[in-house]
Write a protein that holds these residues in place. Structure first.
Motif, PDB file in Angstrom:
ATOM      1  N   VAL A 149      -4.484  -1.573   2.366  1.00  0.00           N
ATOM      2  CA  VAL A 149      -4.453  -1.193   3.778  1.00  0.00           C
ATOM      3  C   VAL A 149      -5.488  -1.982   4.562  1.00  0.00           C
ATOM      4  O   VAL A 149      -5.193  -2.521   5.640  1.00  0.00           O
ATOM      5  CB  VAL A 149      -4.672   0.325   3.942  1.00  0.00           C
ATOM      6  N   ILE A 150      -6.700  -2.078   4.048  1.00  0.00           N
ATOM      7  CA  ILE A 150      -7.747  -2.801   4.770  1.00  0.00           C
ATOM      8  C   ILE A 150      -7.409  -4.281   4.876  1.00  0.00           C
ATOM      9  O   ILE A 150      -7.554  -4.887   5.950  1.00  0.00           O
ATOM     10  CB  ILE A 150      -9.119  -2.565   4.106  1.00  0.00           C
ATOM     11  N   ARG A 163     -15.180   5.884   4.742  1.00  0.00           N
ATOM     12  CA  ARG A 163     -15.451   5.575   3.333  1.00  0.00           C
ATOM     13  C   ARG A 163     -16.954   5.577   3.047  1.00  0.00           C
ATOM     14  O   ARG A 163     -17.396   6.057   2.010  1.00  0.00           O
ATOM     15  CB  ARG A 163     -14.854   4.219   2.954  1.00  0.00           C
ATOM     16  N   ARG A 223     -18.192   9.180   2.943  1.00  0.00           N
ATOM     17  CA  ARG A 223     -17.755   9.838   1.698  1.00  0.00           C
ATOM     18  C   ARG A 223     -18.564   9.359   0.505  1.00  0.00           C
ATOM     19  O   ARG A 223     -18.897  10.150  -0.375  1.00  0.00           O
ATOM     20  CB  ARG A 223     -16.265   9.586   1.462  1.00  0.00           C
ATOM     21  N   ALA A 264       0.833  -1.210   0.000  1.00  0.00           N
ATOM     22  CA  ALA A 264       0.000   0.000   0.000  1.00  0.00           C
ATOM     23  C   ALA A 264       0.863   1.253   0.000  1.00  0.00           C
ATOM     24  O   ALA A 264       0.572   2.223  -0.717  1.00  0.00           O
ATOM     25  CB  ALA A 264      -0.928  -0.009   1.207  1.00  0.00           C
ATOM     26  N   THR A 307     -12.137   3.420   9.344  1.00  0.00           N
ATOM     27  CA  THR A 307     -11.890   3.498   7.908  1.00  0.00           C
ATOM     28  C   THR A 307     -13.153   3.196   7.111  1.00  0.00           C
ATOM     29  O   THR A 307     -13.505   3.914   6.176  1.00  0.00           O
ATOM     30  CB  THR A 307     -10.778   2.512   7.508  1.00  0.00           C
ATOM     31  N   CYS A 312      -4.764   1.514  -2.802  1.00  0.00           N
ATOM     32  CA  CYS A 312      -4.212   1.777  -1.472  1.00  0.00           C
ATOM     33  C   CYS A 312      -5.182   1.348  -0.381  1.00  0.00           C
ATOM     34  O   CYS A 312      -4.792   0.688   0.581  1.00  0.00           O
ATOM     35  CB  CYS A 312      -3.875   3.254  -1.320  1.00  0.00           C
ATOM     36  N   TRP A 313      -6.442   1.723  -0.528  1.00  0.00           N
ATOM     37  CA  TRP A 313      -7.429   1.352   0.491  1.00  0.00           C
ATOM     38  C   TRP A 313      -7.588  -0.155   0.578  1.00  0.00           C
ATOM     39  O   TRP A 313      -7.708  -0.711   1.679  1.00  0.00           O
ATOM     40  CB  TRP A 313      -8.775   2.013   0.216  1.00  0.00           C
ATOM     41  N   THR A 314      -7.598  -0.829  -0.551  1.00  0.00           N
ATOM     42  CA  THR A 314      -7.749  -2.279  -0.545  1.00  0.00           C
ATOM     43  C   THR A 314      -6.587  -2.941   0.181  1.00  0.00           C
ATOM     44  O   THR A 314      -6.783  -3.816   1.038  1.00  0.00           O
ATOM     45  CB  THR A 314      -7.851  -2.816  -1.982  1.00  0.00           C
ATOM     46  N   SER A 356      -6.272   5.374  -5.279  1.00  0.00           N
ATOM     47  CA  SER A 356      -6.959   5.348  -3.987  1.00  0.00           C
ATOM     48  C   SER A 356      -7.592   3.988  -3.714  1.00  0.00           C
ATOM     49  O   SER A 356      -7.531   3.490  -2.585  1.00  0.00           O
ATOM     50  CB  SER A 356      -8.010   6.453  -3.926  1.00  0.00           C
ATOM     51  N   VAL A 357      -8.178   3.372  -4.721  1.00  0.00           N
ATOM     52  CA  VAL A 357      -8.805   2.061  -4.523  1.00  0.00           C
ATOM     53  C   VAL A 357      -7.749   1.016  -4.194  1.00  0.00           C
ATOM     54  O   VAL A 357      -7.931   0.191  -3.286  1.00  0.00           O
ATOM     55  CB  VAL A 357      -9.625   1.649  -5.767  1.00  0.00           C
TER      56      VAL A 357
END
Length: 146
Positions: A89-90, A127, A130, A62, A123, A85-87, A82-83
């Motif tokens: 990280v989660i 999300r 948003r 990430a 998180t 990185c978020w994927t 962004s998708v």
């Protein structure tokens, strides 16, 4: 009689890139080898160490996706930045949560597992908010926030 003229097709001059071609796949290979080594440790009954290594590899992936340009990421860049990185990280936080919450659990592991759980919940909440705000502003004709 026809005269045929053969024209040579011009080729674009080759640019010498600063980095070799294999270097673009290095972040992906690091993440893949970290997850593979973690699975190997899990297979040899070192579940916590293996899961921790997998979580670290995903979080490093990430970070690499966030900081490096797409030309240096290879197959690690699949969707938007962004998708991706978020994927990563989660997924990394969820694997770390599982590795820290598996018994036998001491007090430090419980606190860290709870902290990861809170980070994951926050998180997801951010999300979701948003996405709801983006949906409302799209219906109202405004540009989405962020």
């Amino acid at each position: 009689m026809s005269t045929q003229v053969h024209r040579r097709r011009r080729k674009a001059p080759r640019r010498r890139s600063a980095a070799p071609h294999w270097l673009a796949r290095l972040p992906y290979l690091l993440v893949l080898s970290g997850v593979g080594a973690g699975l190997g440790l899990c297979a040899f009954n070192y579940f916590r160490k293996g899961s921790g290594l997998m979580a670290a590899a995903l979080l490093i992936g990430a970070l690499a996706r966030l900081l490096l340009p797409e030309s240096q990421l290879g197959p690690l860049a699949v969707r938007s930045r962004s998708v991706d990185c978020w994927t990563l990280v989660i997924l990394g936080e969820m694997v770390a949560f599982v590795s820290l919450s598996v018994p036998p659990m001491n007090k430090t592991g419980l606190v860290l597992a709870g902290a990861f759980g809170v980070v994951i919940a926050l998180t997801m909440l951010v999300r979701g908010v948003r996405l709801v705000l983006a949906g409302r502003s799209a219906r109202a004709g405004e540009p989405p926030p962020g």
